[in-house]
Design an enzyme around this catalytic site. Structure first.
Site, mmCIF file in Angstrom:
data_model
loop_
_atom_site.group_PDB
_atom_site.id
_atom_site.type_symbol
_atom_site.label_atom_id
_atom_site.label_comp_id
_atom_site.label_asym_id
_atom_site.label_seq_id
_atom_site.Cartn_x
_atom_site.Cartn_y
_atom_site.Cartn_z
ATOM 1 N N GLU A 1 0.826 -1.237 0.032
ATOM 2 C CA GLU A 1 0.000 0.025 0.027
ATOM 3 C C GLU A 1 0.920 1.332 0.139
ATOM 4 O O GLU A 1 0.290 2.274 0.302
ATOM 5 C CB GLU A 1 -0.988 -0.183 1.041
ATOM 6 C CG GLU A 1 -1.914 -1.053 1.457
ATOM 7 C CD GLU A 1 -2.705 -1.397 0.159
ATOM 8 O OE1 GLU A 1 -2.850 -0.664 -0.687
ATOM 9 O OE2 GLU A 1 -3.477 -2.284 0.480
ATOM 10 N N HIS B 1 -2.639 2.287 8.202
ATOM 11 C CA HIS B 1 -3.661 1.748 7.841
ATOM 12 C C HIS B 1 -3.936 0.399 8.637
ATOM 13 O O HIS B 1 -3.239 -0.325 8.913
ATOM 14 C CB HIS B 1 -3.447 0.979 6.121
ATOM 15 C CG HIS B 1 -4.083 -0.030 5.709
ATOM 16 N ND1 HIS B 1 -5.631 0.077 5.433
ATOM 17 C CD2 HIS B 1 -3.850 -1.284 5.080
ATOM 18 C CE1 HIS B 1 -6.123 -1.014 5.146
ATOM 19 N NE2 HIS B 1 -5.246 -1.768 5.107
ATOM 20 N N HIS C 1 -6.591 -3.012 9.956
ATOM 21 C CA HIS C 1 -7.916 -3.780 9.552
ATOM 22 C C HIS C 1 -9.013 -3.760 10.829
ATOM 23 O O HIS C 1 -8.856 -4.889 11.509
ATOM 24 C CB HIS C 1 -7.457 -5.333 9.104
ATOM 25 C CG HIS C 1 -7.150 -5.374 7.694
ATOM 26 N ND1 HIS C 1 -6.380 -6.503 7.274
ATOM 27 C CD2 HIS C 1 -6.567 -4.472 6.749
ATOM 28 C CE1 HIS C 1 -5.687 -5.972 6.251
ATOM 29 N NE2 HIS C 1 -5.853 -4.721 6.058
ATOM 30 N N GLU D 1 -17.095 12.071 22.407
ATOM 31 C CA GLU D 1 -16.128 12.879 22.085
ATOM 32 C C GLU D 1 -15.713 12.561 20.713
ATOM 33 O O GLU D 1 -14.967 13.477 20.021
ATOM 34 C CB GLU D 1 -14.881 11.930 22.752
ATOM 35 C CG GLU D 1 -14.970 11.835 24.283
ATOM 36 C CD GLU D 1 -14.472 13.216 24.908
ATOM 37 O OE1 GLU D 1 -13.237 13.833 24.441
ATOM 38 O OE2 GLU D 1 -14.995 13.949 25.606
ATOM 39 N N HIS E 1 -12.715 -3.414 4.033
ATOM 40 C CA HIS E 1 -11.065 -3.920 4.128
ATOM 41 C C HIS E 1 -10.531 -3.188 5.272
ATOM 42 O O HIS E 1 -9.838 -4.005 6.132
ATOM 43 C CB HIS E 1 -10.471 -3.128 2.716
ATOM 44 C CG HIS E 1 -9.046 -3.546 2.803
ATOM 45 N ND1 HIS E 1 -8.474 -3.692 1.631
ATOM 46 C CD2 HIS E 1 -8.220 -3.379 3.736
ATOM 47 C CE1 HIS E 1 -6.975 -3.911 1.885
ATOM 48 N NE2 HIS E 1 -6.814 -3.618 3.152
HETATM 49 P P1 13P Z 1 1.322 -5.490 3.105
HETATM 50 O O1 13P Z 1 1.436 -6.717 3.937
HETATM 51 O O2 13P Z 1 1.656 -5.359 1.566
HETATM 52 O O3 13P Z 1 1.449 -4.144 3.926
HETATM 53 O O4 13P Z 1 -0.391 -5.517 3.010
HETATM 54 C C1 13P Z 1 -1.019 -5.631 4.132
HETATM 55 C C2 13P Z 1 -2.415 -5.044 3.685
HETATM 56 O O5 13P Z 1 -3.112 -4.635 4.689
HETATM 57 C C3 13P Z 1 -2.874 -4.730 2.386
HETATM 58 O O6 13P Z 1 -4.077 -3.831 2.256
HETATM 59 ZN ZN ZN Z 2 -5.113 -3.931 4.411
#
Ligand code: 13P
Ligand code: ZN
Length: 273
Positions: free
Chosen positions: A116, A140, A142, A170, A211
């Site tokens: 990413e 980023h 999950h 908040e 995602h």
């Molecule tokens: P990477 O291992 O390449 O960082 O990918 C993980 C991910 O969350 C892809 O969206």
């Molecule tokens: Zn991801």
């Protein structure tokens, strides 16, 4: 003194582990980048090597030329960063054209920055431009409850922002600008990078449907705190719905305006009635 003694590197490693402890980084899920301050680059430069090739990113940002970033490695598990930073993270330099990187430190057993990286790079570009260079962190993760909401809420900024603002008092103070929403897209390339960075011109945070979430901020604490606050609000919303009786009462628009007045923040007027 080594690379791992530099404060920014230690903060980066801690944040990877904090995210892991929250349960946001199954396997190699999630990634983190930090745009290194000039004075930190000066401290780090003695440890850099310049043998690795330049790699084109498929995106370009003129305001990022010559910058250095710390990045998690692609396919690397964030839970392992604290154990072996030198094999799971790297430092990259950006070329003069602003379209390629090369690894100057780290990933000692091979590898490349997160898949990413184009999204991180373009988000850095627009957030730096929007904040006069203040923003340095893109993250980023999950985040499970927020991902769950992308299956039941309309995929637009207004629906997500209002649901999150109304889930914890908040929230409007922490992200008064709201959150953007990127529809489902194939991850890891230029297309999703451009779509995300377009939203990041306006928002500190962008949801990736089915995602996860991208957030930005000036330092590790504020950026982690934004991820944490949004995911916790999403978790509360999921719990409300899980009770199965619908929403009897909530934080009203008048309440939101009162919070904004008291805390001196300007709520995005698009999301207030
Ligand atoms: P990477 O291992 O390449 O960082 O990918 C993980 C991910 O969350 C892809 O969206
Ligand atoms: Zn991801």
């Amino acid at each position: 003194m080594g690379v791992l003694d530099i404060t920014a590197i230690q903060g980066f490693i801690k944040m990877c582990n904090d995210g892991w402890l929250q349960g946001w980084h199954e396997r190699n899920g999630g990634n983190l980048t930090y745009r290194i301050r000039p004075e930190e680059v000066t401290e780090l430069k003695p440890f850099f090597t310049y043998e690795k090739p330049w790699v084109n990113m498929g995106v370009r940002a003129q305001n990022m030329t010559g910058e250095y970033f710390i990045a998690t490695g692609s396919g690397k598990f964030l839970r392992n960063v604290i154990l072996e930073p030198q094999n799971n993270i790297c430092i990259v330099e950006i070329n003069e054209a602003g379209d390629s990187y090369r690894i100057v430190w780290g990933l000692e057993q091979g590898g490349k920055p997160t898949s990413e990286f184009p999204s991180h790079f373009m988000n850095h570009s627009v957030r730096a431009a929007a904040t006069n260079g203040e923003y340095r962190v893109i993250y980023h993760a999950h985040t499970p409850s927020l991902i769950a909401l992308t299956y039941i809420l309309p995929l637009d900024a207004r629906s997500f922002t209002r649901a999150l603002w109304q889930s914890a008092t908040e929230c409007p103070v922490v992200f008064p600008g709201g959150v953007g929403v990127v529809p489902w897209m194939v991850p890891g390339g230029a297309e999703i990078a451009l779509a995300t960075s377009e939203l990041m011109k306006k928002y500190d945070a962008a949801v990736w449907a089915h995602h996860g979430l991208f957030v930005s901020g000036p330092d590790f604490d504020i950026t982690f705190g934004l991820m944490h606050t949004i995911e916790k609000a999403a978790d509360i919303y999921v719990r409300i719905l899980s009770c199965g009786q619908g929403i009897r009462q909530t934080i009203t628009d008048e309440n939101l305006k009162a919070i904004a007045r008291e805390f001196g923040v300007t709520l995005n007027p698009e999301f207030i009635d």
